[in-house]
Design a protein around this motif. Sequence first.
Motif, PDB file in Angstrom:
ATOM      1  N   PRO A  23      35.408  46.849  40.435  1.00 50.60           N
ATOM      2  CA  PRO A  23      35.250  47.677  39.242  1.00 50.60           C
ATOM      3  C   PRO A  23      34.543  46.972  38.084  1.00 50.60           C
ATOM      4  CG  PRO A  23      37.477  47.816  40.081  1.00 50.60           C
ATOM      5  CD  PRO A  23      36.798  46.746  40.862  1.00 50.60           C
ATOM      6  N   GLU A  46      33.020  40.461  44.931  1.00 50.25           N
ATOM      7  CA  GLU A  46      31.757  41.119  45.249  1.00 50.25           C
ATOM      8  C   GLU A  46      31.165  40.650  46.567  1.00 50.25           C
ATOM      9  OE1 GLU A  46      32.674  39.791  42.403  1.00 50.25           O
ATOM     10  OE2 GLU A  46      32.553  41.351  40.871  1.00 50.25           O
ATOM     11  N   GLN A  69      29.629  44.612  38.710  1.00 50.34           N
ATOM     12  CA  GLN A  69      29.062  44.168  37.440  1.00 50.34           C
ATOM     13  C   GLN A  69      28.090  43.022  37.733  1.00 50.34           C
ATOM     14  OE1 GLN A  69      31.216  41.527  34.269  1.00 50.34           O
ATOM     15  NE2 GLN A  69      31.774  43.641  33.813  1.00 50.34           N
ATOM     16  N   SER A  71      27.848  40.205  36.524  1.00 47.12           N
ATOM     17  CA  SER A  71      28.506  38.896  36.603  1.00 47.12           C
ATOM     18  C   SER A  71      28.938  38.615  38.038  1.00 47.12           C
ATOM     19  CB  SER A  71      29.716  38.822  35.671  1.00 47.12           C
ATOM     20  OG  SER A  71      30.613  39.842  36.011  1.00 47.12           O
ATOM     21  N   ASN A  75      28.876  36.124  42.881  1.00 48.77           N
ATOM     22  CA  ASN A  75      29.834  36.106  44.003  1.00 48.77           C
ATOM     23  C   ASN A  75      29.204  36.701  45.253  1.00 48.77           C
ATOM     24  OD1 ASN A  75      32.140  34.962  42.940  1.00 48.77           O
ATOM     25  ND2 ASN A  75      33.000  36.902  42.222  1.00 48.77           N
ATOM     26  N   TYR A 204      42.035  41.653  29.811  1.00 44.50           N
ATOM     27  CA  TYR A 204      42.725  41.779  28.527  1.00 44.50           C
ATOM     28  C   TYR A 204      43.602  40.579  28.177  1.00 44.50           C
ATOM     29  CZ  TYR A 204      41.420  46.677  27.751  1.00 44.50           C
ATOM     30  OH  TYR A 204      40.730  47.818  27.501  1.00 44.50           O
ATOM     31  N   MET A 230      35.912  35.138  36.414  1.00 39.99           N
ATOM     32  CA  MET A 230      37.076  35.867  36.927  1.00 39.99           C
ATOM     33  C   MET A 230      37.525  35.253  38.263  1.00 39.99           C
ATOM     34  SD  MET A 230      37.487  39.946  37.575  1.00 39.99           S
ATOM     35  CE  MET A 230      38.783  40.542  38.642  1.00 39.99           C
ATOM     36  N   GLY A 253      45.626  37.519  35.673  1.00 41.91           N
ATOM     37  CA  GLY A 253      45.812  38.934  35.980  1.00 41.91           C
ATOM     38  C   GLY A 253      45.886  39.114  37.489  1.00 41.91           C
ATOM     39  N   ASP A 254      46.402  40.242  37.938  1.00 40.51           N
ATOM     40  CA  ASP A 254      46.510  40.457  39.390  1.00 40.51           C
ATOM     41  C   ASP A 254      45.127  40.613  40.030  1.00 40.51           C
ATOM     42  OD1 ASP A 254      46.888  42.756  37.672  1.00 40.51           O
ATOM     43  OD2 ASP A 254      47.078  43.992  39.462  1.00 40.51           O
ATOM     44  N   GLY A 255      44.192  41.220  39.298  1.00 44.25           N
ATOM     45  CA  GLY A 255      42.822  41.352  39.818  1.00 44.25           C
ATOM     46  C   GLY A 255      42.180  39.991  39.945  1.00 44.25           C
ATOM     47  N   SER A 256      42.391  39.174  38.928  1.00 43.80           N
ATOM     48  CA  SER A 256      41.831  37.825  38.915  1.00 43.80           C
ATOM     49  C   SER A 256      42.479  36.975  40.011  1.00 43.80           C
ATOM     50  CB  SER A 256      42.076  37.232  37.525  1.00 43.80           C
ATOM     51  OG  SER A 256      41.713  35.890  37.484  1.00 43.80           O
ATOM     52  N   ASN A 282      49.935  44.193  36.646  1.00 45.82           N
ATOM     53  CA  ASN A 282      50.025  45.605  36.209  1.00 45.82           C
ATOM     54  C   ASN A 282      49.456  46.527  37.296  1.00 45.82           C
ATOM     55  OD1 ASN A 282      47.351  45.007  35.962  1.00 45.82           O
ATOM     56  ND2 ASN A 282      47.230  45.278  33.745  1.00 45.82           N
ATOM     57  N   THR A 284      46.618  46.956  38.175  1.00 45.79           N
ATOM     58  CA  THR A 284      45.320  47.582  37.859  1.00 45.79           C
ATOM     59  C   THR A 284      44.329  46.567  37.295  1.00 45.79           C
ATOM     60  OG1 THR A 284      45.954  48.126  35.599  1.00 45.79           O
ATOM     61  CG2 THR A 284      46.304  49.837  37.234  1.00 45.79           C
ATOM     62  N   ASP A 286      42.996  46.742  34.425  1.00 46.17           N
ATOM     63  CA  ASP A 286      43.210  47.487  33.183  1.00 46.17           C
ATOM     64  C   ASP A 286      41.968  47.490  32.278  1.00 46.17           C
ATOM     65  OD1 ASP A 286      44.485  48.783  31.110  1.00 46.17           O
ATOM     66  OD2 ASP A 286      45.619  47.029  30.423  1.00 46.17           O
ATOM     67  N   SER A 287      41.364  46.319  32.132  1.00 44.66           N
ATOM     68  CA  SER A 287      40.321  46.175  31.111  1.00 44.66           C
ATOM     69  C   SER A 287      38.990  46.814  31.485  1.00 44.66           C
ATOM     70  CB  SER A 287      40.109  44.693  30.812  1.00 44.66           C
ATOM     71  OG  SER A 287      39.872  44.003  32.018  1.00 44.66           O
TER      72      SER A 287
HETATM   73  C1  LIG Z   1      32.945  38.164  38.961  1.00 47.86           C
HETATM   74  C2  LIG Z   1      33.356  39.310  38.098  1.00 47.86           C
HETATM   75  N1  LIG Z   1      33.488  40.528  38.637  1.00 47.86           N
HETATM   76  C3  LIG Z   1      33.876  41.582  37.880  1.00 47.86           C
HETATM   77  C4  LIG Z   1      34.109  41.420  36.548  1.00 47.86           C
HETATM   78  C5  LIG Z   1      34.505  42.611  35.679  1.00 47.86           C
HETATM   79  N2  LIG Z   1      35.889  42.504  35.264  1.00 47.86           N
HETATM   80  C6  LIG Z   1      36.258  42.016  34.059  1.00 47.86           C
HETATM   81  S1  LIG Z   1      37.881  42.037  33.827  1.00 47.86           S
HETATM   82  C7  LIG Z   1      38.136  42.757  35.318  1.00 47.86           C
HETATM   83  C8  LIG Z   1      39.508  43.170  35.763  1.00 47.86           C
HETATM   84  C9  LIG Z   1      40.474  42.055  35.793  1.00 47.86           C
HETATM   85  O1  LIG Z   1      41.673  42.545  36.320  1.00 47.86           O
HETATM   86  P1  LIG Z   1      43.019  41.787  36.037  1.00 47.86           P
HETATM   87  O2  LIG Z   1      42.837  40.344  36.337  1.00 47.86           O
HETATM   88  O3  LIG Z   1      44.099  42.493  36.761  1.00 47.86           O
HETATM   89  O4  LIG Z   1      43.223  41.900  34.456  1.00 47.86           O
HETATM   90  P2  LIG Z   1      43.394  43.219  33.530  1.00 47.86           P
HETATM   91  O5  LIG Z   1      42.070  43.907  33.497  1.00 47.86           O
HETATM   92  O6  LIG Z   1      44.453  44.075  34.148  1.00 47.86           O
HETATM   93  O7  LIG Z   1      43.741  42.657  32.190  1.00 47.86           O
HETATM   94  C10 LIG Z   1      36.948  42.951  35.998  1.00 47.86           C
HETATM   95  C11 LIG Z   1      36.848  43.555  37.335  1.00 47.86           C
HETATM   96  C12 LIG Z   1      33.952  40.124  36.015  1.00 47.86           C
HETATM   97  N3  LIG Z   1      34.166  39.844  34.727  1.00 47.86           N
HETATM   98  N4  LIG Z   1      33.566  39.108  36.802  1.00 47.86           N
END
Ligand SMILES: Cc1ncc(C[n+]2csc(CCOP(=O)(O)OP(=O)(O)O)c2C)c(N)n1
Length: 364
Positions: A23, A46, A69, A71, A75, A204, A230, A253-256, A282, A284, A286-287
């Motif tokens: 996302p 990615e 994205q 960025s 990857n 966030y 990330m 973050g869970d995505g990270s 969370n 998600t 979220d940001s």
């Molecule tokens: C390599 C890379 N891919 C995608 C993004 C876009 N991006 C920024 S924040 C984010 C989500 C991070 O998710 P999480 O770690 O769960 O934190 P939250 O958004 O919930 O605070 C994404 C996908 C990025 N910054 N870098």
Amino acid sequence: MIKVEGLINLLKRNKSDFFSGVPDSVLKNFSSLLKDSKKHIIATNEGSAVSIGIGQYLSTKKIPVIYMQNSGLSNALNPLISIAHKKVYSIPLILVIGWRGSPNTKDEPQHNVKGKITRSILKLLDIKYTILRSDSDLKKFDKQIKIAKKNKSIVACLIEQGVLKKKTKLKKKKDFYSLDKELFLKTFLQNLPKKTKIISSTGYNSRELMHLRKKYQIKNGKDFYMVGGMGHTSSVALGYSLTSKNKTVCIDGDGSFLMHLGSIKSAGTFANKNYKYIVLNNNTHDSVGGQNTYANNVNFEKLSKSFGFKKFFSITNRKNLKKNIQNFLDSNKLSFLEVKISNSKIKKLPRPKNLIKIRNQFMN
Ligand SMILES: Cc1ncc(C[n+]2csc(CCOP(=O)(O)OP(=O)(O)O)c2C)c(N)n1
């Protein structure tokens, strides 16, 4: 501006109905139209998204659509070059790229750097691209897709912030968990030993920490806010902690966490007891629009322990919050904390701006 439905229809007319990606806020109108299904895989990074697409092509002969994205283009480079490139396996792919920091827009430092070189990276890879700004650009992109199909090559479009419009409004983000994020972070900061160092993830988390320190005037410890990279938060924290006497807290973050999951294994194997890992789960991204991470069904206790962490802590509600935080911080074994937490509720979060100053203050 372009109607996002028009872009998706164009892809489907070209028989590209399989999507995988990570996302991005620029593309949230695009990904929100794709239902979570076996035809739309939200990948953890990615490179995986590209590779899932490569596998789909081998199985279906249809060109997959990979979104990200810019960025995340870095990857994606390995499978783009070492598998899909015309001079390797020549696998056709359609890349839909959110173009943060394009030379036309004002953006954050990390995005400006990547935005400026995004087209050069595509040129180096010999990938034809269209900058999508209007419906006539869609026609140009359509032609490029047809050529890519014939030549079995990779094609891309670049999309700037605000270009994609959607007929229906985005659905409001729902909280998966109820513990208020501001309450948790505030209580956490207030209970830190003085010399603690925090390294926090992009998204966030860093922005909220910075905001709450100011709002509640909390000066315990110092923070290094990751504004990019990330998935690499746990590694930066590991590198720091190895030679520091201070408690080093990684707030991820869970995505990270999921983006470069292997890094947690390195931490489990090599970290000292001063390394404290926290995943704010969370469920998600979220940001960037609230897309699912699917972290809700991860058993973090089993995972962290099998990766070498000695103690697992879990916080899911506000009961005994202070005590539970202190137990984690005081633990004298390598510890992992999962916090099941709400999305951010703070409006207009500030962004870290003076990055060199932040670095210098952290290192002081
Ligand atoms: C390599 C890379 N891919 C995608 C993004 C876009 N991006 C920024 S924040 C984010 C989500 C991070 O998710 P999480 O770690 O769960 O934190 P939250 O958004 O919930 O605070 C994404 C996908 C990025 N910054 N870098």
